[in-house]
Motif scaffolding. Structure first.
Motif: not given
Length: 175
Positions: A123-150
């Motif tokens: 019910g809210f957008p994915f938020v990540m401090a992206v400074k120092g990261s890249d799109r590949h790590r961000i996409l991997a974080a999406f996959e991992q965090r989609l498994e979290h509880t709300p």
């Protein structure tokens, strides 16, 4: 960097000047700066880390609905607002620094799928401090965090927002 002083020093500013200077640290949420000033600032808050702690305490003390409003104020990563140039200056720099402005069409499509799945789940957008990261790590974080509880994900999003705020304050020392 965290020992460097912010200029102007937050503890020396009146409320209006403080909010003008630091009200944008939390995306579209100047009320955080207003409340931090109302609580009181002193010399401890003149460094990026000190001010970040004061601002974070305000958001941490807010009720869940107010926290969710701050999370929802953040744009999708590599989303339509980014492509149309509608992001804040800070968000534009942060996303470009992570290479999100250089995604292939296939990567943009993947970001859109993840953004949609994430918002449907939480019910809210994915938020990540992206400074120092890249799109590949961000996409991997999406996959991992989609498994979290709300609840886990709301807490993770708030932690990431606090990290974004500290990074933004650190950037202001070097400007």
């Amino acid at each position: 960097m965290t020992d460097a002083l912010l200029d102007p020093r937050p503890s020396t500013l009146d409320r209006a000047a403080f909010v003008r200077q630091f009200g944008d640290v939390y995306e579209h949420s100047p009320w955080i700066a207003e409340q931090a000033w109302d609580i009181g600032l002193d010399a401890r808050h003149d460094t990026p880390a000190g001010l970040a702690d004061a601002l974070a305490a305000v958001l941490d003390a807010a009720d869940t609905e107010r926290q969710l409003a701050v999370i929802r104020a953040h744009p999708d990563l590599a989303g339509k607002a980014a492509k149309s140039g509608a992001l804040t200056a800070d968000s534009t720099r942060e996303q470009a620094g992570a290479g999100l402005d250089q995604c292939s069409e296939a990567e943009y499509e993947r970001f859109h799928r993840y953004n949609d799945a994430y918002k449907a789940r939480f019910g809210f957008p994915f938020v990540m401090a992206v400074k120092g990261s890249d799109r590949h790590r961000i996409l991997a974080a999406f996959e991992q965090r989609l498994e979290h509880t709300p609840d886990e994900e709301r807490r993770t999003a708030i932690e990431q927002i606090h990290r974004i705020a500290l990074l933004r304050l650190n950037d202001r020392v070097t400007r």
